[in-house]
Write an enzyme that holds these catalytic residues in place. Sequence first.
Site, short mmCIF file in Angstrom:
data_model
loop_
_atom_site.label_atom_id
_atom_site.label_comp_id
_atom_site.label_asym_id
_atom_site.label_seq_id
_atom_site.Cartn_x
_atom_site.Cartn_y
_atom_site.Cartn_z
N ASN A 9 0.91 -1.13 0.15
CA ASN A 9 0.21 -0.10 0.05
C ASN A 9 0.93 1.25 0.11
O ASN A 9 1.58 1.44 0.99
CB ASN A 9 -0.75 -0.05 1.19
N LYS A 11 0.18 4.20 -0.19
CA LYS A 11 -0.59 5.27 0.78
C LYS A 11 -0.29 6.80 -0.44
O LYS A 11 -0.33 6.46 -1.52
CB LYS A 11 0.28 5.49 1.86
N HIS A 92 -9.22 1.18 5.46
CA HIS A 92 -8.04 1.41 6.09
C HIS A 92 -8.18 2.29 7.30
O HIS A 92 -9.03 3.34 7.11
CB HIS A 92 -6.96 1.83 5.06
N GLU A 94 -6.41 4.82 8.17
CA GLU A 94 -6.18 6.03 8.07
C GLU A 94 -7.45 6.56 7.32
O GLU A 94 -7.73 7.76 7.37
CB GLU A 94 -4.98 6.08 6.94
N GLU A 162 -4.52 -4.75 10.93
CA GLU A 162 -3.42 -3.88 11.16
C GLU A 162 -3.60 -3.09 12.27
O GLU A 162 -4.63 -2.24 12.49
CB GLU A 162 -3.61 -2.93 9.94
N GLY A 168 3.52 2.37 10.75
CA GLY A 168 4.37 3.32 10.38
C GLY A 168 5.16 3.60 11.83
O GLY A 168 5.88 4.73 11.85
N SER A 208 4.17 -2.10 10.10
CA SER A 208 5.67 -2.37 10.28
C SER A 208 6.42 -3.39 9.93
O SER A 208 7.45 -4.05 10.56
CB SER A 208 6.09 -1.77 11.82
P1 13P Z 1 3.56 0.25 7.60
O1 13P Z 1 3.99 -1.03 6.85
O2 13P Z 1 4.35 1.51 6.94
O3 13P Z 1 3.55 0.23 8.89
O4 13P Z 1 2.11 0.55 6.84
C1 13P Z 1 1.06 -0.48 7.21
C2 13P Z 1 -0.16 -0.06 6.62
O5 13P Z 1 -0.61 0.61 6.98
C3 13P Z 1 -0.49 -0.83 5.19
O6 13P Z 1 -1.81 -0.75 4.74
#
Ligand code: 13P
Length: 250
Positions: A9, A11, A92, A94, A162, A168, A208
């Site tokens: 992803n 983002k 997601h 976010e 997640e 992150g 992560s």
């Molecule tokens: P990270 O791998 O950067 O922690 O992000 C995970 C994520 O939100 C994938 O959708």
Amino acid sequence: MPRKLAAGNWKMNGLAASLAEVETLAERFATPSCDVLICPPATLLSRMADLPRGAIEVGGQDCHANPSGAHTGDLSADMLADAGATHVITGHSERRADHGETDADVAAKTEAGWRAGLTAVVCLGETLAEREAGQTLGVVGRQLAGSVPDGATTAKCVIAYEPVWAIGTGLVPTLDQIGEVHSSIRSALVARFGETEGGGMRILYGGSVKPSNATEIFGVADVDGALVGGASLKADDFGGIISALEASVG
Ligand code: 13P
């Protein structure tokens, strides 16, 4: 049984120059023994789809619940499919946080993805406060019940667990914690969709994931792959994760 899935992803990251990463991956993994998916920002979707990318599939990061209409700035699932996507991420954390998406919104978007012929990657996960309050399994169970519509099948649906606090941050749950949540998601899927569909539906871990921790995470029961953010942006890093997933398949 569907193959394991390494999903990236991107983002809100990536310009035209980033497309070279996909070509590098496609050369390295000409015939991968797991599925590989990259979800770039919408601006790169059709260009990525048009690349010589071998087995690498392309997906959207979100879609609107409606097929068309007066929704400035939004994209429908049909548009994603038209641009070459085979998958769409829904729910997601976010988007849940930044755009106030509810479980009902996520379910509607997931159904919209299905109507357009896309496989939905439905995301679930608890916040740190919820984990510390001992609410993880309840929160994830409620999100699963509300975000995954009736009629989910192994072909149409992938679940991504997640934990919000692991995204992150470099923080990763213990393998036991990952296993506990994945096993509870598996039980809920089997209870609702039956042994074949619920038992086969892929459950990805996200948060992560790096080449350095992928092998141990892929060794956890009911972890069928990963949804990777930051480490999916570079072919070297994502390649390390794909290799770890291939090795876990044997
Ligand atoms: P990270 O791998 O950067 O922690 O992000 C995970 C994520 O939100 C994938 O959708």
